[in-house]
Design a protein around this motif. Structure first.
Motif, mmCIF file in Angstrom:
data_model
loop_
_atom_site.group_PDB
_atom_site.id
_atom_site.type_symbol
_atom_site.label_atom_id
_atom_site.label_comp_id
_atom_site.label_asym_id
_atom_site.label_seq_id
_atom_site.Cartn_x
_atom_site.Cartn_y
_atom_site.Cartn_z
ATOM 1 N N ILE A 280 0.836 -1.205 0.000
ATOM 2 C CA ILE A 280 0.000 0.000 0.000
ATOM 3 C C ILE A 280 0.866 1.249 0.000
ATOM 4 O O ILE A 280 0.557 2.243 -0.661
ATOM 5 C CB ILE A 280 -0.956 -0.002 1.211
ATOM 6 N N VAL A 281 1.970 1.212 0.747
ATOM 7 C CA VAL A 281 2.913 2.340 0.767
ATOM 8 C C VAL A 281 3.477 2.569 -0.630
ATOM 9 O O VAL A 281 3.544 3.719 -1.106
ATOM 10 C CB VAL A 281 4.037 2.078 1.782
ATOM 11 N N LEU A 282 3.874 1.499 -1.299
ATOM 12 C CA LEU A 282 4.411 1.625 -2.655
ATOM 13 C C LEU A 282 3.358 2.199 -3.607
ATOM 14 O O LEU A 282 3.664 3.058 -4.441
ATOM 15 C CB LEU A 282 4.890 0.269 -3.160
ATOM 16 N N GLN A 283 2.122 1.721 -3.483
ATOM 17 C CA GLN A 283 1.046 2.240 -4.330
ATOM 18 C C GLN A 283 0.783 3.715 -4.062
ATOM 19 O O GLN A 283 0.602 4.507 -4.995
ATOM 20 C CB GLN A 283 -0.229 1.426 -4.096
ATOM 21 N N ARG A 284 0.775 4.058 -2.796
ATOM 22 C CA ARG A 284 0.506 5.456 -2.421
ATOM 23 C C ARG A 284 1.571 6.368 -3.006
ATOM 24 O O ARG A 284 1.267 7.432 -3.551
ATOM 25 C CB ARG A 284 0.480 5.576 -0.900
ATOM 26 N N PHE A 285 2.812 5.974 -2.883
ATOM 27 C CA PHE A 285 3.883 6.799 -3.404
ATOM 28 C C PHE A 285 3.867 6.816 -4.935
ATOM 29 O O PHE A 285 4.136 7.848 -5.557
ATOM 30 C CB PHE A 285 5.236 6.304 -2.894
ATOM 31 N N GLY A 286 3.545 5.667 -5.536
ATOM 32 C CA GLY A 286 3.446 5.612 -6.992
ATOM 33 C C GLY A 286 2.386 6.552 -7.529
ATOM 34 O O GLY A 286 2.598 7.252 -8.524
ATOM 35 N N HIS A 287 1.228 6.606 -6.865
ATOM 36 C CA HIS A 287 0.167 7.523 -7.279
ATOM 37 C C HIS A 287 0.604 8.982 -7.104
ATOM 38 O O HIS A 287 0.249 9.850 -7.911
ATOM 39 C CB HIS A 287 -1.096 7.261 -6.466
ATOM 40 N N PHE A 288 1.369 9.234 -6.059
ATOM 41 C CA PHE A 288 1.870 10.593 -5.839
ATOM 42 C C PHE A 288 2.805 11.011 -6.978
ATOM 43 O O PHE A 288 2.702 12.136 -7.500
ATOM 44 C CB PHE A 288 2.599 10.667 -4.503
ATOM 45 N N LEU A 289 3.699 10.106 -7.394
ATOM 46 C CA LEU A 289 4.607 10.434 -8.490
ATOM 47 C C LEU A 289 3.830 10.671 -9.789
ATOM 48 O O LEU A 289 4.180 11.549 -10.580
ATOM 49 C CB LEU A 289 5.624 9.306 -8.692
ATOM 50 N N LYS A 290 2.779 9.902 -10.018
ATOM 51 C CA LYS A 290 1.946 10.122 -11.199
ATOM 52 C C LYS A 290 1.330 11.513 -11.189
ATOM 53 O O LYS A 290 1.235 12.179 -12.222
ATOM 54 C CB LYS A 290 0.823 9.081 -11.251
ATOM 55 N N SER A 291 0.913 11.951 -10.010
ATOM 56 C CA SER A 291 0.213 13.237 -9.904
ATOM 57 C C SER A 291 1.131 14.419 -10.183
ATOM 58 O O SER A 291 0.654 15.495 -10.555
ATOM 59 C CB SER A 291 -0.417 13.382 -8.514
ATOM 60 N N ILE A 292 2.437 14.256 -9.999
ATOM 61 C CA ILE A 292 3.361 15.366 -10.209
ATOM 62 C C ILE A 292 4.108 15.243 -11.537
ATOM 63 O O ILE A 292 4.974 16.062 -11.835
ATOM 64 C CB ILE A 292 4.379 15.490 -9.053
ATOM 65 N N SER A 293 3.786 14.225 -12.330
ATOM 66 C CA SER A 293 4.467 14.010 -13.603
ATOM 67 C C SER A 293 3.675 14.640 -14.740
ATOM 68 O O SER A 293 2.475 14.842 -14.634
ATOM 69 C CB SER A 293 4.650 12.510 -13.861
ATOM 70 N N ASN A 294 4.366 14.928 -15.827
ATOM 71 C CA ASN A 294 3.698 15.404 -17.038
ATOM 72 C C ASN A 294 4.047 14.475 -18.192
ATOM 73 O O ASN A 294 4.667 13.430 -18.004
ATOM 74 C CB ASN A 294 4.096 16.853 -17.350
ATOM 75 N N ASP A 334 0.127 9.848 3.992
ATOM 76 C CA ASP A 334 -0.134 8.862 5.040
ATOM 77 C C ASP A 334 -0.863 7.665 4.454
ATOM 78 O O ASP A 334 -1.554 7.761 3.443
ATOM 79 C CB ASP A 334 -0.934 9.461 6.194
ATOM 80 N N VAL A 335 -0.645 6.543 5.085
ATOM 81 C CA VAL A 335 -1.325 5.307 4.725
ATOM 82 C C VAL A 335 -2.163 4.886 5.920
ATOM 83 O O VAL A 335 -1.641 4.726 7.033
ATOM 84 C CB VAL A 335 -0.311 4.203 4.361
ATOM 85 N N ARG A 336 -3.438 4.713 5.700
ATOM 86 C CA ARG A 336 -4.335 4.307 6.783
ATOM 87 C C ARG A 336 -4.626 2.825 6.650
ATOM 88 O O ARG A 336 -5.105 2.360 5.607
ATOM 89 C CB ARG A 336 -5.632 5.122 6.733
ATOM 90 N N TYR A 337 -4.355 2.109 7.710
ATOM 91 C CA TYR A 337 -4.571 0.656 7.697
ATOM 92 C C TYR A 337 -4.927 0.179 9.101
ATOM 93 O O TYR A 337 -4.180 0.444 10.059
ATOM 94 C CB TYR A 337 -3.309 -0.064 7.195
ATOM 95 N N ALA A 338 -6.055 -0.489 9.217
ATOM 96 C CA ALA A 338 -6.504 -1.068 10.488
ATOM 97 C C ALA A 338 -6.525 -0.013 11.595
ATOM 98 O O ALA A 338 -6.079 -0.274 12.726
ATOM 99 C CB ALA A 338 -5.626 -2.246 10.878
ATOM 100 N N GLY A 339 -7.000 1.193 11.272
ATOM 101 C CA GLY A 339 -7.097 2.249 12.263
ATOM 102 C C GLY A 339 -5.795 2.952 12.569
ATOM 103 O O GLY A 339 -5.764 3.840 13.433
ATOM 104 N N GLN A 340 -4.718 2.597 11.911
ATOM 105 C CA GLN A 340 -3.416 3.220 12.147
ATOM 106 C C GLN A 340 -3.054 4.149 10.992
ATOM 107 O O GLN A 340 -3.437 3.910 9.853
ATOM 108 C CB GLN A 340 -2.322 2.159 12.290
ATOM 109 N N ILE A 341 -2.315 5.194 11.305
ATOM 110 C CA ILE A 341 -1.797 6.118 10.297
ATOM 111 C C ILE A 341 -0.301 5.898 10.188
ATOM 112 O O ILE A 341 0.440 6.080 11.158
ATOM 113 C CB ILE A 341 -2.098 7.583 10.669
ATOM 114 N N ILE A 342 0.135 5.478 9.014
ATOM 115 C CA ILE A 342 1.549 5.146 8.792
ATOM 116 C C ILE A 342 2.140 6.191 7.856
ATOM 117 O O ILE A 342 1.630 6.427 6.765
ATOM 118 C CB ILE A 342 1.675 3.741 8.171
ATOM 119 N N ARG A 343 3.188 6.819 8.304
ATOM 120 C CA ARG A 343 3.879 7.808 7.483
ATOM 121 C C ARG A 343 5.256 7.272 7.099
ATOM 122 O O ARG A 343 5.822 6.418 7.795
ATOM 123 C CB ARG A 343 4.011 9.138 8.226
#
Length: 406
Positions: A280-294, A334-343
């Motif tokens: 999930i962390v990898l996916q979250r960061f991957g989506h972030f890189l997509k959002s800042i790319s052209n 942040d990544v939310r999983y099982a009620g926890q916030i992971i940064r």
């Protein structure tokens, strides 16, 4: 010979072609029953096939069956040409428009039914006009395409639909200038015979190009699977390397800057929360890189928790600010999983073609040295490779790199 070259006989041949392609589409529909575009295209062949047979048999069936139901089926089939292409491109369809056109045929037909010649003229104008409209709309859908998708055969399909539409526009002029005559119930017209033959040829071309478009899409999908990281949706290592090497080998290449990014303490994330959270962390960061790319930026996942960004044509220390902002923005994710916030945080190493050769291997090596230094400086930061400031003590030792990456 007159029977072979008559309009009804050609309509029967055209209906036979429709039925042939209906069988092909039906086979594809069995394999993909949920494909809406195949359903529309199946009706595209089914409706005109039945409609053409009814019109051709107007000597043997009631005229309201041949002239009304036959023409309405033709019109619905033509509308499904456009709806099928619209669905093929991933857009919503609206059956109300073809239905309105088909039902709209009845009022003028009733009005013109007092005269065979008048009825024939208005029927031709009505069908030719809306046929041209639907083919032009289908051409527009092909031209518009699907976002992020370029199909090689799309330009040929566009030309075929436009050509088909223009033929129907010209047919309106012929219908007015040289009205169809009737030998009993059989229409007699040289230009209508030629038009029907051209429709037959275009039907074959459009149907064939539909198959080719589907083939192009399947090949593109396979290629994307081969060049896309399944987890993040970014370019995989192979696609990233080929993309950067292609940029560097271009004539008049202005160079660029390479950023190598590593997620800090990623192994600890997996050990603490499990590999599912790591994904999930990898996916979250991957989506972030997509959002800042052209469109010009080449971005990909080049290792387990290692990512790369290549910025063609951008050089100099000003990109250090970009790297710093990427670090700061990532720390806020942040990544939310099982009620926890992971940064999580990242470290970035930069290198550009001002300080190295126009070879990706050397660019990667220099950026990797800079990344190693960023980790030595405490992580969650960026560092630029500078040959003049390079410290011999900063030469990476593979065992240390492996340990620091853990």
């Amino acid at each position: 010979m007159e029977l072979i070259l008559s309009v009804p006989s050609v309509l029967v041949c055209l209906s036979s072609i429709y039925l042939f392609f209906l069988v092909l589409v039906s086979v594809a529909l069995v394999r993909s029953p949920s494909a809406m575009h195949l359903r529309c295209w199946a009706f595209t062949f089914w409706a005109p096939a039945i409609g053409g047979l009814l019109i051709a048999c107007r000597s043997f069936v009631p005229l309201w069956v041949s002239d009304y139901i036959g023409c309405m089926l033709f019109l619905m089939g033509l509308g499904c040409v456009w709806m099928g292409m619209r669905s093929f491109q991933g857009r919503m369809i609206d059956v109300r428009i073809p239905a309105f056109v088909a039902l709209g045929f009845i009022p003028p037909a009733i009005w013109a039914d007092r005269s065979v010649d008048t009825f024939a003229l208005w029927r031709e104008i009505y069908i030719f006009f809306f046929a041209a409209m639907f083919f032009f709309l289908a051409a527009y859908e092909v031209r518009k395409g699907k976002m992020g998708e370029v199909l090689p055969s799309a330009r040929y399909a566009f030309s075929a639909y436009v050509s088909f539409g223009l033929i129907h526009v010209v047919a309106i002029w012929f219908a007015i200038e040289w009205p169809i005559e009737f030998n009993g119930f059989i229409p007699v017209s040289n230009w209508l015979f030629v038009f029907t033959v051209l429709s037959m040829l275009h039907t074959v071309a459009v149907a064939f190009l539909g198959v080719v478009l589907a083939k192009d899409r399947a090949e593109l999908k396979i290629k994307r699977l081969a060049y896309t990281d399944e987890l993040t949706g970014l370019n995989n290592r192979r696609a990233f390397l080929e993309g950067v090497q292609g940029m560097l080998s271009e004539e008049q290449c202005g160079g660029g800057t390479f950023l190598i990014i590593d997620i800090d303490h990623f192994k600890q994330v997996n050990d603490t929360y499990g590999h599912q959270v790591g994904d999930i962390v990898l996916q979250r960061f991957g989506h972030f890189l997509k959002s800042i790319s052209n469109n010009r930026t080449i971005c990909g996942r080049i290792g387990g928790e290692e990512f790369g960004i290549y910025l063609p044509g951008l050089l100099g220390p000003s990109l250090d600010l970009l790297a710093e902002n990427i670090c700061k923005a990532t720390a806020l994710l942040d990544v939310r999983y099982a009620g926890q916030i992971i940064r999580f945080t990242i470290s970035i190493g930069l290198a550009d073609t001002k300080t190295t050769e126009f070879r990706f291997e050397r660019l990667y090596e220099d950026a990797d040295l800079a990344l190693y230094r960023a980790k030595r400086l405490g992580r969650n930061t960026c560092c630029r490779f500078d040959r003049d400031l390079q410290d011999p003590d900063m030469e990476p030792v593979m065992d240390e790199i492996v340990q620091l990456s853990a």
